[in-house]
Design a protein around this motif. Sequence first.
Motif, PDB file in Angstrom:
ATOM      1  N   ARG A  18       0.829  -1.199   0.000  1.00 48.48           N
ATOM      2  CA  ARG A  18       0.000   0.000   0.000  1.00 48.48           C
ATOM      3  C   ARG A  18       0.868   1.256   0.000  1.00 48.48           C
ATOM      4  O   ARG A  18       1.753   1.417   0.834  1.00 48.48           O
ATOM      5  CB  ARG A  18      -0.919   0.018   1.229  1.00 48.48           C
TER       6      ARG A  18
ATOM      7  N   THR B 293      -2.245  -7.877  -3.134  1.00 48.31           N
ATOM      8  CA  THR B 293      -2.964  -6.606  -3.270  1.00 48.31           C
ATOM      9  C   THR B 293      -1.967  -5.472  -3.470  1.00 48.31           C
ATOM     10  O   THR B 293      -1.002  -5.350  -2.704  1.00 48.31           O
ATOM     11  CB  THR B 293      -3.821  -6.312  -2.025  1.00 48.31           C
TER      12      THR B 293
ATOM     13  N   GLU C 195      -2.120  -1.267  -4.008  1.00 49.17           N
ATOM     14  CA  GLU C 195      -3.082  -0.172  -3.953  1.00 49.17           C
ATOM     15  C   GLU C 195      -2.448   1.157  -3.565  1.00 49.17           C
ATOM     16  O   GLU C 195      -1.390   1.221  -2.962  1.00 49.17           O
ATOM     17  CB  GLU C 195      -4.206  -0.504  -2.962  1.00 49.17           C
ATOM     18  N   ASN C 196      -3.142   2.206  -3.970  1.00 50.74           N
ATOM     19  CA  ASN C 196      -2.906   3.554  -3.478  1.00 50.74           C
ATOM     20  C   ASN C 196      -1.542   4.110  -3.869  1.00 50.74           C
ATOM     21  O   ASN C 196      -0.830   4.688  -3.049  1.00 50.74           O
ATOM     22  CB  ASN C 196      -3.051   3.564  -1.942  1.00 50.74           C
TER      23      ASN C 196
ATOM     24  N   ARG D  29      -6.101  -1.709  -6.876  1.00 51.20           N
ATOM     25  CA  ARG D  29      -7.117  -0.675  -6.676  1.00 51.20           C
ATOM     26  C   ARG D  29      -6.478   0.666  -6.327  1.00 51.20           C
ATOM     27  O   ARG D  29      -5.428   0.735  -5.714  1.00 51.20           O
ATOM     28  CB  ARG D  29      -8.107  -1.097  -5.590  1.00 51.20           C
ATOM     29  N   HIS D  30      -7.170   1.709  -6.743  1.00 55.01           N
ATOM     30  CA  HIS D  30      -6.736   3.091  -6.528  1.00 55.01           C
ATOM     31  C   HIS D  30      -5.286   3.277  -6.966  1.00 55.01           C
ATOM     32  O   HIS D  30      -4.391   3.584  -6.180  1.00 55.01           O
ATOM     33  CB  HIS D  30      -6.914   3.502  -5.067  1.00 55.01           C
TER      34      HIS D  30
END
Length: 323
Positions: free
Chosen positions: A121, A160, A162-163, A204-205
């Motif tokens: 992240r 994952t 993300e961001n 995501r994002h």
Amino acid sequence: MRPRRTGLGRLVRVHDRRSLPIRMGVVLALSVTLGSAVAQPSDPSTDARVALSRASPTAIDECTAAERADIRAYTGLLDHRPCLQRALAKAHAAGRSLIVDAGLWNLESGHVELKIAQHLRGEGFGELPVEDARKGTIIRFRYAASTDPYGFLVTGSGVTIENMEFRQAHPRLAPGWTPTIGPWAIYAKAEPYADAGGHRLTVRHVLLRNIYQGINTGLARGGTFTDIMGQPLKTGIRVEANVDEPHFSDIRFGWPYWSGQPDVMAYVHSNLIAFDFERIDNPKMSNIFTFNAKVGLRCSQRLSDYTPGNCSLLRAVNMGHDS
């Protein structure tokens, strides 16, 4: 002695009627305090960030003092791949997520690898190309695909990402400009007939600012791809063989998030395939928009010996392509 119900919803036994205003006043004041806390829900993204920070190491902890200064100043003079890969390996060994701190992370010597169930992240990104060029977590590739075809190589399932923002180093913009043929920003590498490697990737994002090739799910199954934007130059998202219902939502490709320079816009218009699908089973797509692309969505037949086929049972809602 009679039971009385307070603002907290509990029974309070009052022994003396004269003490009721004082006692109830204290209880009601507590009720108001608690009520105001409940009435103002916290920001879920902030909660997630705080919870993740308590449980997770930060990538910059594995960098030298010079590397930290270079990252935080967004100068990108050094190669940060070694310290980022050390941080990923250490987090994976401990079974923990990893926060990639705000700054410019310069990758010059090749890809980094993400293994099973890793959660990576960043700290956000600036959407506009000029004003927000030095905000959030930026991953920049300073090598060509001929050197290494991968940027973030996902070899484990359940990863994952993300961001954060991804960038490619290109020649300076000028008349006659042509891009650097850069690596895939994110590539899920699953071997044929294997249950390990890249399956159920979540992205995501994420901003694919000026990436030559965006996300390739390879032979990986499933996956969720949401809140992704950018100005990829050649490919946005590619699926070679995905037999397990991937989801794509809230994706915007082609808008000049990086540059509206005529040569850039012309290159994108002549080359960008926003979504390039071969064998893909029951994909779900919603809130998709592409701009200035050569092809918004291409579905073609896969002729490989492993999982041959084509795009089947696609379901799409609110999808538009503007050339």
